[in-house]
Motif scaffolding. Structure first.
Motif, PDB file in Angstrom:
ATOM      1  N   GLU A 101       1.873  -0.409  -2.591  1.00  0.00           N
ATOM      2  CA  GLU A 101       1.980  -0.393  -1.099  1.00  0.00           C
ATOM      3  C   GLU A 101       2.467   1.325  -0.668  1.00  0.00           C
ATOM      4  O   GLU A 101       1.974   1.554   0.144  1.00  0.00           O
ATOM      5  CB  GLU A 101       3.091  -1.284  -0.496  1.00  0.00           C
ATOM      6  CG  GLU A 101       2.853  -2.562  -0.598  1.00  0.00           C
ATOM      7  CD  GLU A 101       1.869  -3.462   0.455  1.00  0.00           C
ATOM      8  OE1 GLU A 101       1.079  -2.628   1.248  1.00  0.00           O
ATOM      9  OE2 GLU A 101       1.652  -4.601   0.592  1.00  0.00           O
TER      10      GLU A 101
ATOM     11  N   HIS B 269      -6.128  -4.947   1.977  1.00  0.00           N
ATOM     12  CA  HIS B 269      -5.623  -6.396   2.047  1.00  0.00           C
ATOM     13  C   HIS B 269      -6.758  -7.392   2.212  1.00  0.00           C
ATOM     14  O   HIS B 269      -6.607  -8.757   2.007  1.00  0.00           O
ATOM     15  CB  HIS B 269      -4.537  -6.751   3.070  1.00  0.00           C
ATOM     16  CG  HIS B 269      -3.168  -5.972   2.678  1.00  0.00           C
ATOM     17  ND1 HIS B 269      -3.089  -4.624   2.461  1.00  0.00           N
ATOM     18  CD2 HIS B 269      -2.129  -6.525   2.416  1.00  0.00           C
ATOM     19  CE1 HIS B 269      -1.780  -4.265   2.284  1.00  0.00           C
ATOM     20  NE2 HIS B 269      -1.248  -5.562   2.324  1.00  0.00           N
TER      21      HIS B 269
ATOM     22  N   HIS C  26       1.214  -9.614  -5.193  1.00  0.00           N
ATOM     23  CA  HIS C  26       0.810  -8.979  -4.006  1.00  0.00           C
ATOM     24  C   HIS C  26       0.366  -7.438  -4.348  1.00  0.00           C
ATOM     25  O   HIS C  26      -0.946  -7.337  -3.903  1.00  0.00           O
ATOM     26  CB  HIS C  26       1.660  -9.168  -2.746  1.00  0.00           C
ATOM     27  CG  HIS C  26       1.220  -8.548  -1.601  1.00  0.00           C
ATOM     28  ND1 HIS C  26       0.214  -9.016  -0.666  1.00  0.00           N
ATOM     29  CD2 HIS C  26       1.613  -7.248  -0.924  1.00  0.00           C
ATOM     30  CE1 HIS C  26      -0.101  -8.368   0.327  1.00  0.00           C
ATOM     31  NE2 HIS C  26       0.839  -7.495   0.074  1.00  0.00           N
TER      32      HIS C  26
ATOM     33  N   ASP D 181       8.087  -1.859   2.960  1.00  0.00           N
ATOM     34  CA  ASP D 181       7.108  -2.266   3.757  1.00  0.00           C
ATOM     35  C   ASP D 181       7.510  -3.669   4.439  1.00  0.00           C
ATOM     36  O   ASP D 181       7.744  -3.537   5.555  1.00  0.00           O
ATOM     37  CB  ASP D 181       5.741  -2.627   2.779  1.00  0.00           C
ATOM     38  CG  ASP D 181       4.435  -2.927   3.818  1.00  0.00           C
ATOM     39  OD1 ASP D 181       4.680  -3.269   4.724  1.00  0.00           O
ATOM     40  OD2 ASP D 181       3.353  -2.742   3.057  1.00  0.00           O
TER      41      ASP D 181
HETATM   42 ZN   LIG Z   1       0.791  -5.795   1.848  1.00  0.00          ZN
END
Ligand SMILES: [Zn+2]
Ligand SMILES: NC(=O)c1ccc[n+]([C@@H]2O[C@H](COP(=O)([O-])OP(=O)(O)OC[C@H]3O[C@@H](n4cnc5c(N)ncnc54)[C@H](O)[C@@H]3O)[C@@H](O)[C@H]2O)c1
Ligand SMILES: O=C(O)C(=O)C[C@@H](O)[C@H](O)[C@H](O)COP(=O)(O)O
Length: 364
Positions: free
Chosen positions: A187, A250, A267, A139
């Motif tokens: 992700e 997100h 994250h 990503d």
């Molecule tokens: Zn991200």
């Protein structure tokens, strides 16, 4: 066999090279593909550099590059203005010029920070991505979003600045800690949930192989994710439209990261929670089905990813933080939410009370 993808952005086009055990050839790949000056600064972190810094340095020196290194403390806390200033000081002291380059050798934190330095020093010097975490390989190394955080909001100071090349060696993933590997899988699951149902099915059917980091499985996952991302970036580099879909999970996820001081969740963990809550919202709006959300939760859980908001985050604090999202327009929060497995839509047509109800019910 080397797999190469291309990000097509006219003068800013670049290759993504994906292979197993290519770090030792990075110097040669760079020398034969790019016309850059001799000065290179490797930016890396204290976990990654001792493992891979020397191999990269040696392979660059073989091609006569003059290499310096700057090593940061690992983790999200380094993605800030103070760290950025240290890099500018070094670039100035070492007389870097517009033909010089920065290589990011690390995860998404190193990539975002190094990219900010490359984008802004002298209004832009060459930037090369050598991502070492799964998250960075699938990503963050692709697409040119570079940023630092503000204590109040995630990635709020940044730029779109494309790398000259992305060199992905999946062999580097073998040294990742399980938690960091799983954060990258969040992700990967995002790409399945939001863009490619076959990918979602494939992950469900290959959990064991993925946990074993089998090279052929990882090359496939990295290739598919980079392909999905580059197709979207090709259409909308600066997020005027379709690119906002990559932000699935997100809006809630970034709020969770900021509300917990950027040190409680990685994250990927935060966006795992974000994908679940945004999916419940989507269900209330008549999109994704409960059975599909249950598959999502099961898959996330099988990689030890969280699916519930922590008790410390109230509806009020969450919604207030969501207002700082970059997709807010005229006070309306635009969300990227799953339409069904494999498809994402953008909408601002939702009511805050829905989120309140979802949080109150604490989805099990
Ligand atoms: Zn991200
Ligand atoms: N620019 C983008 O498009 C984009 C996309 C997604 C995420 N991000 C950003 O990326 C960051 C998260 O990235 P991350 O998960 O890579 O975090 P990270 O960079 O903090 O790396 C996670 C941990 O893994 C270690 N590590 C990395 N590679 C390793 C290796 N090969 N062997 C051993 N240890 C290794 C690091 O030292 C760190 O401790 C967040 O700041 C997020 O906002 C940016
Ligand atoms: O590349 C994109 O576009 C993304 O949204 C990818 C996200 O996974 C990534 O976390 C990105 O940094 C988020 O962007 P932001 O603009 O919301 O900060």
């Amino acid at each position: 066999m080397t797999n190469t993808l291309k990000v097509n952005l006219d003068k800013d086009s670049y290759d993504i090279i994906i292979d197993n055990q290519i770090l030792n050839n990075a110097g040669q790949i760079i020398a034969s593909n790019l016309n850059i000056g001799k000065k290179i600064l490797i930016i890396s972190d204290q976990n990654v550099y001792p493992l891979y810094g020397n191999s990269l340095k040696k392979s660059l020196e073989k091609e006569d590059y003059q290499v310096q290194s700057h090593i940061i403390e690992p983790g999200e806390k380094s993605k800030n203005n103070a760290e950025l200033n240290k890099i500018y000081d070094l670039l100035l002291k070492s007389r870097f010029d517009r033909n010089s380059s920065i290589i990011a050798l690390g995860g998404g934190v190193v990539g975002d920070l190094a990219g900010m330095a490359a984008a802004t020093f002298m209004r832009g010097i060459n930037f090369i991505q050598i991502p070492t975490s799964l998250l960075a390989q699938v990503d963050s190394s692709v697409g040119g979003k570079v940023a630092i955080n503000h204590p109040e909001a995630k990635n709020i100071i940044g730029a779109f600045y494309q790398p000259e090349i992305v060199i992905i060696d999946i062999n580097l993933l073998k040294t990742l800690k399980a938690r960091d590997y799983n954060t990258g899988l969040a992700e990967v699951i995002k790409y399945g949930l939001g863009f490619n149902k076959d990918l979602f099915d494939y992950i469900e059917n290959n959990i064991g192989e993925i946990k074993e980091i089998k090279p052929e499985v990882l090359i496939k996952l990295v290739y598919i994710c980079c392909q999905i991302k580059s197709n979207i970036v090709n259409q909308d580099e600066k997020e005027k439209g379709v690119r906002a879909r990559l932000n699935l999970g997100h809006t809630v996820g970034h709020a969770v990261e900021a509300l917990t001081g950027y040190n409680e969740y990685t994250h990927g963990e935060a966006i795992a929670i974000g994908m679940v809550y945004e999916s419940y919202l989507a269900k209330k709006l008549g999109y994704i089905k409960l059975a599909e959300i249950n598959r999502l939760k099961k898959l996330l859980t099988s990689f030890n990813l969280p699916v519930n908001l922590p008790a410390s985050i109230s509806f009020k604090s969450l919604i207030t933080k969501m207002q700082t999202d970059k997709k807010v327009k005229n006070n309306k929060i635009f969300l990227a939410i799953p339409n069904s497995l494999g498809d994402t839509i953008i909408t601002s047509d939702w009511h805050k009370k829905y989120l309140k109800e979802i949080i109150k019910k604490a989805p099990e």
